[in-house]
Scaffold this active site. Structure first.
Site, short mmCIF file in Angstrom:
data_model
loop_
_atom_site.label_atom_id
_atom_site.label_comp_id
_atom_site.label_asym_id
_atom_site.label_seq_id
_atom_site.Cartn_x
_atom_site.Cartn_y
_atom_site.Cartn_z
N GLU A 80 1.42 10.30 3.26
CA GLU A 80 0.18 10.13 4.65
C GLU A 80 0.95 10.50 5.77
OE1 GLU A 80 -3.78 10.31 5.32
OE2 GLU A 80 -2.90 9.78 4.18
N ASN A 136 -3.01 -6.21 -5.57
CA ASN A 136 -3.56 -6.80 -4.48
C ASN A 136 -2.57 -7.54 -3.62
OD1 ASN A 136 -5.95 -6.83 -2.99
ND2 ASN A 136 -7.40 -6.97 -3.89
N ALA A 137 -2.07 -7.07 -2.86
CA ALA A 137 -1.49 -7.66 -1.80
C ALA A 137 -2.16 -8.61 -0.84
CB ALA A 137 -0.84 -6.58 -0.57
N ASP A 151 -5.41 1.62 5.30
CA ASP A 151 -6.68 2.15 5.75
C ASP A 151 -7.40 0.99 6.58
OD1 ASP A 151 -9.76 1.91 5.23
OD2 ASP A 151 -9.59 1.88 3.26
N ARG A 173 -4.70 0.79 -5.66
CA ARG A 173 -5.74 2.46 -6.34
C ARG A 173 -4.72 2.79 -7.70
NH1 ARG A 173 -5.33 6.09 -1.65
NH2 ARG A 173 -2.89 5.20 -1.16
N GLY A 233 0.72 -0.98 0.33
CA GLY A 233 -0.37 0.02 0.13
C GLY A 233 1.01 0.99 0.27
N LEU A 244 2.81 0.99 6.08
CA LEU A 244 2.24 3.14 6.75
C LEU A 244 0.57 3.80 6.44
CD1 LEU A 244 5.53 2.66 6.38
CD2 LEU A 244 4.72 4.42 5.50
N GLU A 271 0.63 -0.64 -5.10
CA GLU A 271 -0.50 -0.22 -4.26
C GLU A 271 -1.69 -0.47 -5.52
OE1 GLU A 271 -3.03 2.25 -3.68
OE2 GLU A 271 -1.58 2.05 -2.22
#
Length: 265
Positions: A226, A126-127, A149, A93, A68, A146, A91
């Site tokens: 973030e 998609n991990a 969500d 997205r 992510g 890190l 990632e």
């Protein structure tokens, strides 16, 4: 080559990791063509180094994984801090992954004379589903989570990236002695992560006190977009507080027991 502008790559923060996404991935780790990601270190799949290339290229493996990875801030920090280590971001997205990819390419072009940032790359993946297609057993030395969500609703806790049914997978990819790093600004999520990691027999927490001065800790707390946002705006706890922990992959106690059991005569 200028860096991409983030405003053109905005995407909602939440993505359903259990949904079907149009993703490309190898059939197994040995079929992954790493030359597309790390051309300085790999030839194309199936090709061999010639004598001239042998002096310039070294067959290596990815050792750090940022799950992510978002816009790639941690990856850039890892590239500078660990120039000899290959780091891969994952990632889900699409727009965010595209931004991080373009950012890495631009940094490589800007630093062509020094060869910097050739040791980091990103895949859209998609991990929760596809890590076994990218990494072999014990391949990773560090894995990062890190500001994942938090999926606040109880019905969506199964979507959390650190959860009981996924921890054994992470232990499989981490070498014994390898480290799992996590940081969040959500106290409830932090408590959830600590609970499940502490209960897992293949992970042991390392005290924060013993990690003072560790450059990697500074990276997870300050390098990602973030983390900088939390510092600026206060994050979900409105105080800018970051809850972090590091767990070490330990040897399977059952395997250790078998090794120490005298064989029958």
């Amino acid at each position: 080559m200028s860096l991409p502008q983030k405003r053109f790559f905005r995407q909602r923060a939440h993505s359903n990791p259990l949904a079907d996404h149009s993703l490309e991935f190898p059939s197994c780790p040995s079929k992954m063509d790493w030359s597309e990601h790390f051309p300085l270190f790999f030839t194309k799949l199936g090709e061999r180094f010639n004598d001239e290339e042998n002096s310039m290229k070294t067959k290596k493996k990815v050792e750090f994984a940022d799950v992510g990875c978002g816009y790639g801030g941690l990856l850039v920090g890892l590239a500078d801090t660990f120039p000899e280590v290959l780091s891969l971001g994952l990632e889900l997205r699409a727009k965010v992954a595209d931004y991080a990819h373009k950012k890495i390419l631009a940094l490589r072009e800007q630093n062509k004379s020094t060869g910097k940032y050739q040791n980091i790359s990103i895949v859209r993946a998609n991990a929760m589903k596809y890590l076994p297609y990218f990494f072999e057993k014990g391949q990773l030395k560090k894995i990062f989570f890190l500001f994942p969500d938090p999926h606040f609703k109880k019905s969506k806790h199964k979507w959390r990236i650190i959860s009981p049914h996924l921890l054994s997978d992470y232990a499989y990819f981490l070498a014994v002695g390898g480290l799992l790093y996590t940081v969040t600004d959500v106290a409830e999520l932090y408590e959830w992560e600590i609970k499940h990691l502490s209960e897992h027999p293949l992970f042991m927490r390392i005290s924060n006190e013993s990690l003072k001065g560790d450059a990697t800790v500074d990276l997870i707390l300050n390098s990602s977009e973030e983390s900088k946002k939390v510092t600026r705006q206060g994050g979900d706890n409105k105080m800018g507080e970051k809850y972090w922990a590091v767990f070490q992959r330990v040897e399977d106690p059952f395997i250790k027991l078998e090794k120490n059991t005298p064989s029958e005569v």
